[in-house]
Scaffold this motif. Structure first.
Motif, PDB file in Angstrom:
ATOM      1  N   MET A 102      40.041  16.718 103.862  1.00 38.04           N
ATOM      2  CA  MET A 102      39.402  16.321 102.642  1.00 38.04           C
ATOM      3  C   MET A 102      38.267  16.746 102.367  1.00 38.04           C
ATOM      4  O   MET A 102      37.206  16.874 103.323  1.00 38.04           O
ATOM      5  CB  MET A 102      39.494  14.771 102.524  1.00 38.04           C
ATOM      6  N   ASN A 103      37.751  17.296 101.018  1.00 37.60           N
ATOM      7  CA  ASN A 103      36.233  17.774 100.768  1.00 37.60           C
ATOM      8  C   ASN A 103      35.986  16.697  99.420  1.00 37.60           C
ATOM      9  O   ASN A 103      36.865  15.860  98.839  1.00 37.60           O
ATOM     10  CB  ASN A 103      36.373  18.953 100.057  1.00 37.60           C
ATOM     11  N   PHE A 104      34.671  16.616  99.217  1.00 36.06           N
ATOM     12  CA  PHE A 104      34.327  15.983  98.142  1.00 36.06           C
ATOM     13  C   PHE A 104      33.289  16.674  96.981  1.00 36.06           C
ATOM     14  O   PHE A 104      32.716  17.610  97.420  1.00 36.06           O
ATOM     15  CB  PHE A 104      33.294  14.678  98.730  1.00 36.06           C
ATOM     16  N   GLU A 105      33.470  16.250  96.034  1.00 31.38           N
ATOM     17  CA  GLU A 105      32.629  16.508  94.806  1.00 31.38           C
ATOM     18  C   GLU A 105      31.795  15.340  94.265  1.00 31.38           C
ATOM     19  O   GLU A 105      32.461  14.344  93.785  1.00 31.38           O
ATOM     20  CB  GLU A 105      33.329  17.086  93.553  1.00 31.38           C
ATOM     21  N   LEU A 106      30.547  15.275  94.679  1.00 27.90           N
ATOM     22  CA  LEU A 106      29.726  14.017  94.331  1.00 27.90           C
ATOM     23  C   LEU A 106      28.850  14.182  93.066  1.00 27.90           C
ATOM     24  O   LEU A 106      27.971  15.263  93.022  1.00 27.90           O
ATOM     25  CB  LEU A 106      29.122  13.850  95.654  1.00 27.90           C
ATOM     26  N   SER A 107      28.854  13.287  92.228  1.00 27.37           N
ATOM     27  CA  SER A 107      27.938  13.280  91.380  1.00 27.37           C
ATOM     28  C   SER A 107      27.124  11.718  91.343  1.00 27.37           C
ATOM     29  O   SER A 107      27.830  10.814  91.620  1.00 27.37           O
ATOM     30  CB  SER A 107      28.338  13.453  89.852  1.00 27.37           C
ATOM     31  N   VAL A 108      25.774  11.741  91.155  1.00 22.22           N
ATOM     32  CA  VAL A 108      25.064  10.488  91.253  1.00 22.22           C
ATOM     33  C   VAL A 108      24.356  10.236  89.770  1.00 22.22           C
ATOM     34  O   VAL A 108      24.106  10.965  89.059  1.00 22.22           O
ATOM     35  CB  VAL A 108      24.112  10.658  92.096  1.00 22.22           C
ATOM     36  N   PHE A 109      24.390   8.892  89.383  1.00 24.45           N
ATOM     37  CA  PHE A 109      23.900   8.509  88.433  1.00 24.45           C
ATOM     38  C   PHE A 109      23.021   7.163  88.386  1.00 24.45           C
ATOM     39  O   PHE A 109      22.935   6.584  89.412  1.00 24.45           O
ATOM     40  CB  PHE A 109      25.088   8.148  87.261  1.00 24.45           C
ATOM     41  N   GLU A 110      22.228   7.100  87.575  1.00 23.93           N
ATOM     42  CA  GLU A 110      21.363   5.811  87.135  1.00 23.93           C
ATOM     43  C   GLU A 110      21.948   4.946  86.488  1.00 23.93           C
ATOM     44  O   GLU A 110      22.039   3.740  87.068  1.00 23.93           O
ATOM     45  CB  GLU A 110      20.085   6.060  86.631  1.00 23.93           C
ATOM     46  N   THR A 111      22.794   4.962  85.581  1.00 22.95           N
ATOM     47  CA  THR A 111      23.482   4.070  84.902  1.00 22.95           C
ATOM     48  C   THR A 111      24.729   4.533  84.438  1.00 22.95           C
ATOM     49  O   THR A 111      25.050   5.763  84.310  1.00 22.95           O
ATOM     50  CB  THR A 111      22.606   3.768  83.499  1.00 22.95           C
ATOM     51  N   MET A 112      25.908   3.725  84.195  1.00 23.79           N
ATOM     52  CA  MET A 112      27.320   4.134  83.958  1.00 23.79           C
ATOM     53  C   MET A 112      27.399   4.760  82.614  1.00 23.79           C
ATOM     54  O   MET A 112      28.227   5.769  82.637  1.00 23.79           O
ATOM     55  CB  MET A 112      28.178   2.798  83.908  1.00 23.79           C
ATOM     56  N   SER A 113      26.367   4.795  81.926  1.00 26.01           N
ATOM     57  CA  SER A 113      26.226   5.401  80.568  1.00 26.01           C
ATOM     58  C   SER A 113      26.107   7.025  80.795  1.00 26.01           C
ATOM     59  O   SER A 113      26.177   7.767  79.834  1.00 26.01           O
ATOM     60  CB  SER A 113      25.388   4.846  79.403  1.00 26.01           C
ATOM     61  N   ASP A 114      25.546   7.135  81.909  1.00 28.03           N
ATOM     62  CA  ASP A 114      25.190   8.709  82.137  1.00 28.03           C
ATOM     63  C   ASP A 114      26.453   9.238  82.580  1.00 28.03           C
ATOM     64  O   ASP A 114      26.394  10.785  82.638  1.00 28.03           O
ATOM     65  CB  ASP A 114      24.341   8.653  83.364  1.00 28.03           C
ATOM     66  N   ILE A 115      27.708   8.904  82.624  1.00 28.61           N
ATOM     67  CA  ILE A 115      28.781   9.544  83.184  1.00 28.61           C
ATOM     68  C   ILE A 115      30.003   9.604  82.419  1.00 28.61           C
ATOM     69  O   ILE A 115      30.228   8.674  81.581  1.00 28.61           O
ATOM     70  CB  ILE A 115      29.272   8.897  84.698  1.00 28.61           C
ATOM     71  N   ASP A 116      30.930  10.264  82.456  1.00 26.75           N
ATOM     72  CA  ASP A 116      32.302  10.459  81.695  1.00 26.75           C
ATOM     73  C   ASP A 116      33.478   9.841  82.637  1.00 26.75           C
ATOM     74  O   ASP A 116      33.504  10.677  83.681  1.00 26.75           O
ATOM     75  CB  ASP A 116      32.354  12.052  81.316  1.00 26.75           C
TER      76      ASP A 116
END
Length: 321
Positions: A121-135
């Motif tokens: 398994m590999n991972f692609e990670l995105s980090v956010f401060e608030t949920m509104s920052d992500i899709d």
């Protein structure tokens, strides 16, 4: 860059109609995306994408090629699933989004533990401060630590809980006497995370609820930045215990007003993912691992702390998934 990678880049550009957005989704630079499409066009000796400074569109040949390219991507996913089903070993890439506080605390341990038993398994990670920052379309699974979870079309599973504590650094407490009573907070420099109550904090005791006015000298969006400011001696902070656990252990921060019970101090770590009629094996296996990880950790902590595994530590309560 091989042809398969170029095709994957082309599909992403075609779906986004934006080189910049494709680069963001693929977690690569814009130059890599541009080079990938150019290499594919050179290999095919045909233009697939019309691009100007303001607009991206597919040529007629590009639209036709996209249909086959999408079928190819689906076939590759099916091939991976076929191998995973045959071996009962998840394989592939899991797209994970996580709040900054969770990404800096539990997530590395989770991923290390999971990859030790599922090395394919590999991972692609995105980090956010608030949920509104992500899709929501940009991740397979998401970890979010929140006081209250907003309405969501996603499946939301609580996996762990923590609570706020009030902390300060030894250097700050050398310059300012540690507060001994709730009223003492009014004379202290307070550091606030943007989602914390800003004008006053409420405490509960046997006499009821007591509201204490605080004097914030700084308001930051990120709890991690508040923690760094507190460690530097800038003031007193109210933060989730899980965020400052290491600093409390090594003495960089100390708890104050330990006996005071904060109101609205609870945080829940949520696991969020889209509903699937047939959930991919890579996702189901990871969700099962996360559930087991927290159940085991809370059990072990309770044994170390009390010798009684039924008394769970409030920061490590497994809520089940």
């Amino acid at each position: 860059m091989n042809k398969l990678a170029s095709i994957r880049i082309f599909v992403t550009v075609a779906q986004c109609l934006s080189f910049a957005e494709a680069a963001k989704q693929l977690r690569v630079s814009s130059s890599v995306v541009t080079r990938g499409v150019a290499m594919l066009e050179k290999d095919l000796d045909v233009r697939l994408v019309n691009r100007t400074t303001r607009h991206v569109s597919l040529t007629p040949v590009g639209k036709q090629y996209l249909e086959y390219a999408i079928d190819l991507m689906k076939l590759l996913e099916s091939m991976d699933e076929c191998v995973a089903d045959a071996t009962q070993q998840p394989a592939g890439c899991l797209r994970i989004s996580a709040s900054a506080s969770f990404a800096s605390t539990d997530l590395p341990h989770l991923l290390t533990g999971y990859r030790s038993i599922q090395p394919r398994m590999n991972f692609e990670l995105s980090v956010f401060e608030t949920m509104s920052d992500i899709d929501p379309a940009g991740f397979d699974i998401c970890f979010n630590a929140a006081r209250r979870l907003k309405d969501s079309s996603l499946i939301c599973k609580p996996i762990a809980q923590t609570c706020d504590v009030i902390v300060a650094s030894p250097s700050y407490l050398e310059r300012h006497a540690a507060p001994r009573a709730l009223a003492d907070l009014a004379s202290h420099d307070v550091l606030l995370a943007s989602d914390a109550p800003s004008r006053y904090w409420e405490f509960r005791d046997r006499n009821g609820t007591q509201r204490v006015v605080v004097r914030p000298i700084m308001n930051l969006q990120s709890p991690l930045m508040v923690k760094r400011a507190a460690c530097a001696g800038l003031g007193i902070a109210r933060l989730p215990r899980s965020v400052v656990m290491d600093e409390l252990s090594d003495g960089r921060l100390r708890m104050v007003l330990n006996d005071a019970e904060l109101c609205e101090s609870e945080w829940t770590v949520w696991l969020l993912y889209s509903s699937h009629r047939h959930m991919p094996i890579v996702l189901r296996a990871f969700i099962d691992f996360v559930a087991g990880f927290y159940e085991k950790r809370s059990f072990e902590h309770a044994q170390r702390s009390t010798g009684n595994p039924m008394q769970m530590h409030p920061d490590l309560v497994w809520s089940g998934v």
